[in-house]
Design a protein around this motif. Structure first.
Motif, PDB file in Angstrom:
ATOM      1  N   ASP A  35       0.823  -1.203   0.000  1.00  0.00           N
ATOM      2  CA  ASP A  35       0.000   0.000   0.000  1.00  0.00           C
ATOM      3  C   ASP A  35       0.859   1.256   0.000  1.00  0.00           C
ATOM      4  O   ASP A  35       0.523   2.235  -0.640  1.00  0.00           O
ATOM      5  CB  ASP A  35      -0.954   0.012   1.203  1.00  0.00           C
ATOM      6  N   ASN A  40      -2.111   4.070  -2.690  1.00  0.00           N
ATOM      7  CA  ASN A  40      -3.551   4.002  -2.936  1.00  0.00           C
ATOM      8  C   ASN A  40      -4.241   5.024  -2.052  1.00  0.00           C
ATOM      9  O   ASN A  40      -3.945   5.126  -0.863  1.00  0.00           O
ATOM     10  CB  ASN A  40      -4.086   2.607  -2.603  1.00  0.00           C
ATOM     11  N   GLY A 108      -9.329   0.047 -10.793  1.00  0.00           N
ATOM     12  CA  GLY A 108      -8.053   0.153 -10.095  1.00  0.00           C
ATOM     13  C   GLY A 108      -6.944  -0.745 -10.599  1.00  0.00           C
ATOM     14  O   GLY A 108      -5.800  -0.602 -10.181  1.00  0.00           O
ATOM     15  N   SER A 112      -3.203   0.817 -11.186  1.00  0.00           N
ATOM     16  CA  SER A 112      -2.154   0.253 -10.336  1.00  0.00           C
ATOM     17  C   SER A 112      -0.949  -0.170 -11.172  1.00  0.00           C
ATOM     18  O   SER A 112       0.201   0.103 -10.819  1.00  0.00           O
ATOM     19  CB  SER A 112      -2.711  -0.935  -9.547  1.00  0.00           C
ATOM     20  N   GLU A 130      -8.188   4.284  -5.372  1.00  0.00           N
ATOM     21  CA  GLU A 130      -8.661   2.950  -5.003  1.00  0.00           C
ATOM     22  C   GLU A 130     -10.045   2.690  -5.574  1.00  0.00           C
ATOM     23  O   GLU A 130     -10.943   3.504  -5.410  1.00  0.00           O
ATOM     24  CB  GLU A 130      -8.761   2.818  -3.477  1.00  0.00           C
TER      25      GLU A 130
END
Length: 152
Positions: A35, A40, A108, A112, A130
């Motif tokens: 994370d 995010n 997402g 990502s 997110e």
């Protein structure tokens, strides 16, 4: 004699009992690290970031969906760079690395992956929305409809 046998098995027993806890702790540490490296942010934090940067030119909102998805609704001031285009990497490479980027897609996944690519290319301030635009809309935030003229 029995007490010596029990004492000799005690360290092994303790080790076996502690293994599940070690595995759980390791998973928590790995999740926290992931994370932190992908940065995010929730739709609420993204909205605050957009609000704080509204008068500055240092924030770029990057929509990595297809032009058709973009036309059906996108964040205000978002620039469309289609993740599936063969020239995607070159388009990202032309962006200014010192700016801050808020990146999103539908859910997402593409954003990502885009962030991992951008980090590898030297971008420092990159944030992944997110849950993508889907979660943005579920949180009650608005999107803008437009033609396909804002794609790069």
């Amino acid at each position: 004699m029995k007490s010596k046998t029990l004492i000799s098995w005690l360290p092994i027993f303790c080790l076996l009992v502690s293994i599940p806890f070690i595995v759980i702790i390791n998973r928590v540490i790995v999740s926290a690290t992931i994370d932190r490296t992908t940065d995010n942010i929730t739709p609420q934090i993204a909205a605050q970031l957009i609000q704080q940067q509204s008068n500055k030119r240092s924030l770029v909102i990057l929509d990595v969906r297809t032009p058709q998805e973009y036309a059906n609704g996108h964040l205000d001031r978002a620039v469309n760079v289609d993740f599936y285009r063969p020239e995607f990497r070159q388009a990202i490479d032309r962006l200014e690395r010192q700016k801050t980027y808020l990146i999103y897609c539908h859910s997402g996944v593409r954003s990502s992956r885009s962030i991992h690519l951008m980090r590898a290319m030297g971008f420092k301030q990159v944030y992944n929305l997110e849950g993508g635009i889907r979660r943005w809309q579920q949180a009650g935030f608005v999107t803008t409809l437009s033609s396909l003229d804002n794609s790069h």
